[in-house]
Design an enzyme around this catalytic site. Structure first.
Site, PDB file in Angstrom:
ATOM      1  N   ASP A   1      37.958  36.890  42.034  1.00  0.00           N
ATOM      2  CA  ASP A   1      37.988  37.341  43.424  1.00  0.00           C
ATOM      3  C   ASP A   1      36.553  37.298  43.964  1.00  0.00           C
ATOM      4  O   ASP A   1      35.667  38.006  43.482  1.00  0.00           O
ATOM      5  CB  ASP A   1      38.529  38.774  43.484  1.00  0.00           C
ATOM      6  CG  ASP A   1      39.288  39.037  44.777  1.00  0.00           C
ATOM      7  OD1 ASP A   1      40.352  39.680  44.721  1.00  0.00           O
ATOM      8  OD2 ASP A   1      38.814  38.571  45.841  1.00  0.00           O
TER       9      ASP A   1
ATOM     10  N   ASP B   1      37.894  36.657  49.399  1.00  0.00           N
ATOM     11  CA  ASP B   1      38.184  37.854  50.186  1.00  0.00           C
ATOM     12  C   ASP B   1      37.760  37.656  51.644  1.00  0.00           C
ATOM     13  O   ASP B   1      36.619  37.264  51.913  1.00  0.00           O
ATOM     14  CB  ASP B   1      37.385  39.014  49.570  1.00  0.00           C
ATOM     15  CG  ASP B   1      37.796  40.357  50.096  1.00  0.00           C
ATOM     16  OD1 ASP B   1      38.977  40.721  49.900  1.00  0.00           O
ATOM     17  OD2 ASP B   1      36.975  41.033  50.724  1.00  0.00           O
TER      18      ASP B   1
ATOM     19  N   GLU C   1      41.610  34.254  51.694  1.00  0.00           N
ATOM     20  CA  GLU C   1      42.354  35.281  52.420  1.00  0.00           C
ATOM     21  C   GLU C   1      41.951  35.179  53.880  1.00  0.00           C
ATOM     22  O   GLU C   1      40.767  35.322  54.199  1.00  0.00           O
ATOM     23  CB  GLU C   1      42.035  36.681  51.899  1.00  0.00           C
ATOM     24  CG  GLU C   1      42.824  37.750  52.616  1.00  0.00           C
ATOM     25  CD  GLU C   1      42.294  39.157  52.375  1.00  0.00           C
ATOM     26  OE1 GLU C   1      41.093  39.305  52.140  1.00  0.00           O
ATOM     27  OE2 GLU C   1      43.086  40.111  52.420  1.00  0.00           O
TER      28      GLU C   1
ATOM     29  N   HIS D   1      47.696  43.456  46.242  1.00  0.00           N
ATOM     30  CA  HIS D   1      47.201  44.823  46.020  1.00  0.00           C
ATOM     31  C   HIS D   1      47.001  45.590  47.329  1.00  0.00           C
ATOM     32  O   HIS D   1      46.649  46.771  47.313  1.00  0.00           O
ATOM     33  CB  HIS D   1      45.877  44.753  45.249  1.00  0.00           C
ATOM     34  CG  HIS D   1      44.823  44.043  46.021  1.00  0.00           C
ATOM     35  ND1 HIS D   1      44.867  42.684  46.314  1.00  0.00           N
ATOM     36  CD2 HIS D   1      43.717  44.505  46.628  1.00  0.00           C
ATOM     37  CE1 HIS D   1      43.824  42.356  47.041  1.00  0.00           C
ATOM     38  NE2 HIS D   1      43.109  43.437  47.251  1.00  0.00           N
ATOM     39  N   ASP D   2      47.203  44.893  48.455  1.00  0.00           N
ATOM     40  CA  ASP D   2      47.054  45.552  49.771  1.00  0.00           C
ATOM     41  C   ASP D   2      48.402  45.798  50.436  1.00  0.00           C
ATOM     42  O   ASP D   2      48.451  46.342  51.546  1.00  0.00           O
ATOM     43  CB  ASP D   2      46.261  44.650  50.742  1.00  0.00           C
ATOM     44  CG  ASP D   2      44.816  44.459  50.341  1.00  0.00           C
ATOM     45  OD1 ASP D   2      44.266  43.397  50.690  1.00  0.00           O
ATOM     46  OD2 ASP D   2      44.255  45.355  49.677  1.00  0.00           O
TER      47      ASP D   2
HETATM   48  O1  TEU Z   1      41.532  42.864  52.494  1.00  0.00           O
HETATM   49  C1  TEU Z   1      41.287  42.452  53.808  1.00  0.00           C
HETATM   50  C2  TEU Z   1      41.919  43.335  54.736  1.00  0.00           C
HETATM   51  O2  TEU Z   1      41.630  43.196  55.879  1.00  0.00           O
HETATM   52  C3  TEU Z   1      42.992  44.272  54.319  1.00  0.00           C
HETATM   53  O3  TEU Z   1      42.445  45.365  53.637  1.00  0.00           O
HETATM   54  C4  TEU Z   1      43.641  44.717  55.581  1.00  0.00           C
HETATM   55  O4  TEU Z   1      42.603  45.091  56.449  1.00  0.00           O
HETATM   56  C5  TEU Z   1      44.482  45.912  55.430  1.00  0.00           C
HETATM   57  O5  TEU Z   1      45.160  45.933  54.234  1.00  0.00           O
HETATM   58  C6  TEU Z   1      45.422  45.853  56.609  1.00  0.00           C
HETATM   59  O6  TEU Z   1      45.454  47.126  57.177  1.00  0.00           O
HETATM   60  C7  TEU Z   1      40.551  42.425  51.578  1.00  0.00           C
HETATM   61  C8  TEU Z   1      40.952  42.955  50.215  1.00  0.00           C
HETATM   62  O7  TEU Z   1      42.190  42.363  49.827  1.00  0.00           O
HETATM   63  C9  TEU Z   1      41.065  44.448  50.349  1.00  0.00           C
HETATM   64  O8  TEU Z   1      41.558  45.022  49.139  1.00  0.00           O
HETATM   65  C10 TEU Z   1      39.681  44.995  50.672  1.00  0.00           C
HETATM   66  O9  TEU Z   1      39.793  46.389  50.912  1.00  0.00           O
HETATM   67  C11 TEU Z   1      39.096  44.321  51.917  1.00  0.00           C
HETATM   68  O10 TEU Z   1      39.274  42.924  51.961  1.00  0.00           O
HETATM   69  C12 TEU Z   1      37.582  44.532  51.955  1.00  0.00           C
HETATM   70  O11 TEU Z   1      37.004  43.803  50.893  1.00  0.00           O
END
Ligand code: TEU
Ligand code: CA
Length: 549
Positions: free
Chosen positions: A98, A200, A242, A316-317
């Site tokens: 990542d 990311d 992403e 994971h989000d």
């Molecule tokens: O996520 C990008 C991100 O924008 C998401 O967290 C999104 O904002 C949210 O889930 C929607 O409300 C990436 C990673 O996957 C995330 O785990 C990190 O927190 C984020 O970037 C910052 O690095």
């Protein structure tokens, strides 16, 4: 025609802090992952996407990196990483890391130096602006994790930009020293044996702050092409960016077949249609299959031959698929298999998120303090303080919090689900006794073996990898049905997204023809007649060999 190896590959995402704890400190780790490689080899996946394991203060669970080239002690050591890469390779599994380079941690040496003085050689690795005349932030932009996107730094009297937490200062990609340092780090990881990167929020590295442009900035694609040429472009790597801002036109640029940018992107249109335009995930919209199918069909047809899709329900989000789109109760197993079939028969590279192959569900903690995710905790506090109802916010958290995906993996029905022998960093979902890998591996009809079969089908049927896509029954509110067609085969994929029995009228051309059932979560249908009735959450795939015209 030869095609890139990742056209028929399947990727498995590991969130390391929640996958397997080898030393019983309640935190997953690299040796724990190594101990589960045979499980992953049995599933049949080709690539592991490893969420960050680098040194970090863990403000955002490792997406705030303070050393891109050393391993966080809670996860292990560089020697453990080398062992993981080697042990995976022996099993034919590649590792992609990542890459989190839109921002670093505020504890990275670059930022520690930058904030000490305006004369620091690293000052311009970050984005600093003067306060307004009244001392207020340069703009009233908000961070994704609540509060202002600007944090005032006393020692040098300026604000720095952070689109995420204030411990995640944005890197300044306008400074050529930043890509130079990032590319060098990427090449050292590629030399170490990683097979590519998940990138990311990569759509943010083209930002033009003073013009108020943060995603899809004017310099984004130039920067990705430069990164490609300087690093992975010569290495037959898998790269997935992403890109929350990507539409199909953008995605064609990112994933164009000439390979001068990335292999593919994660776009989120199928996710965001379930969110409120103003309140986002905190005001979920009712599920609408017709809308979902239209989005899938658009991406399938518009990228066909002009780019490459990623296919995912989870990461994971995001909340757990079976809770979000299926039924976590009576039809949990059947609906989890239905969702897998609906997704994995489309064109693109499928991503399985840890536990999805078990039919793991969302969690419902009653107290906000049981949640660990910075986004969940900060937005709960901010929205309740702004007058939103706390119980409505908890309901939204139960539906969409990122912690739904982050409760520890269920290995068996022993304490802490076999993930650890001590209290885990985030509580285990109480349903681990019914839902776990040991139970799945003992049941030939489990979700696990459905995913295993889907992975095998992808490798055995080029029509799944490269066939044309045609949506059927576009207006049907409960059934997602589509064709995949090439010169040799026609596949019908038919999935009932509802808990009711539904009848469907399929095109005449598909009726009364003997085919073979490639996969099903109920009866093995091999032919169809006019009065097809689908059981709740039924899903099947029939293949007809196209008789030469
Ligand atoms: O996520 C990008 C991100 O924008 C998401 O967290 C999104 O904002 C949210 O889930 C929607 O409300 C990436 C990673 O996957 C995330 O785990 C990190 O927190 C984020 O970037 C910052 O690095
Ligand atoms: Ca551990």
């Amino acid at each position: 025609m030869t095609h890139p190896w990742w056209h028929d590959a399947v990727v498995y995402q590991i969130y390391p802090r929640s996958f397997m704890d080898s030393n019983n400190d309640g935190m997953g780790d690299l040796p724990g992952i190594i101990s589960k490689l045979d499980y992953l080899a049995q599933l049949g996946i080709d690539v592991i996407w490893l969420s960050p394991v680098f040194k970090s203060p863990m403000d955002d669970n490792g997406y705030d990196i303070s050393d891109y080239e050393d391993i966080a002690p809670e996860f292990g050591t560089l020697a453990d990483m080398d062992r993981l890469i080697a042990a995976a390779k022996v099993r034919g599994i590649r590792i992609i890391l990542d890459l989190v380079v839109n921002h670093s941690s505020d504890e990275h040496p670059w930022f520690v130096s930058a904030r000490q003085s305006k004369e620091s050689p690293y000052r311009d690795f970050y984005i600093w602006r003067q306060p307004q005349a009244d001392g207020s932030p340069p703009s009233d932009l908000h961070s994704y994790f609540g509060g202002s996107m600007w944090e005032f730094d006393e020692p040098t009297g300026e604000y720095y930009l952070h689109q995420f937490s204030k411990k995640q200062p944005d890197l300044n990609w306008d400074n050529p020293a930043v890509p130079e340092a990032v590319h060098a780090m990427m090449n050292r990881w590629l030399d170490r044996g990683v097979a590519g990167f998940r990138m990311d929020v990569i759509d943010l590295i083209g930002k033009d702050v003073d013009r108020g442009i943060f995603a899809k900035g004017p310099k984004l694609h130039d920067r990705l092409q430069a990164m490609n040429q300087a690093t992975f472009g010569q290495r037959d790597a898998l790269t997935v960016g992403e890109a929350w801002s990507a539409d199909t036109e953008e995605a064609k640029r990112y994933s164009n077949p000439n390979g001068n940018e990335l292999s593919m992107v994660f776009q989120f249109e199928h996710i965001v249609i379930g969110w409120d335009p103003e309140h986002g995930k905190w005001k979920p919209r009712p599920f609408n299959l017709v809308e979902l199918k239209q989005v899938f069909a658009k991406w399938q047809t518009e990228l066909h031959g002009q780019g490459w899709n990623s296919l995912f329900w989870n990461n994971h989000d995001l909340p757990r698929a079976v809770s979000k789109y299926g039924d976590p109760g009576q039809y949990r197993v059947r609906s989890a298999k239905m969702l897998a079939i609906a997704l994995h028969l489309m064109q693109g590279t499928p991503y399985i998120y840890q536990g999805e192959e078990l039919g793991m569900t969302n969690v419902q903690f009653d107290a906000i303090d049981d949640y660990q995710d910075i986004e969940t905790r900060n937005l709960f506090a901010e929205r309740v303080a702004a007058g939103h109802d706390a119980s409505e916010m908890m309901a939204a958290i139960h539906e969409n919090s990122r912690d739904n995906a982050r409760t520890p993996m269920h290995w068996d029905d022993s304490d802490y689900a076999g993930f650890s022998q001590s209290q885990s960093w985030l509580k285990v979902n109480p349903n681990y006794r019914e839902i776990n890998a040991a139970q799945c591996l003992a049941d030939p009809e489990s979700v696990f073996f459905c995913y295993q079969q889907l992975i095998k089908l992808r490798k055995a049927n080029d029509v799944i990898v490269h066939g044309d896509f045609e949506l059927l029954l576009p207006e049907h509110e409960k059934v997602f049905a589509y064709l995949r067609v090439d010169q040799a085969n026609t596949l019908l994929v038919c999935t009932n997204f509802s808990a009711e029995s539904v009848s469907v009228q399929l095109p005449e051309s598909l009726l009364h023809k003997q085919g073979d059932c490639l996969i099903s979560n109920l009866e093995q249908r091999t032919t169809l007649d006019e009065n097809l009735t689908l059981a709740p959450f039924e899903a099947f795939v029939i293949r007809w060999e196209k008789t030469p015209a």
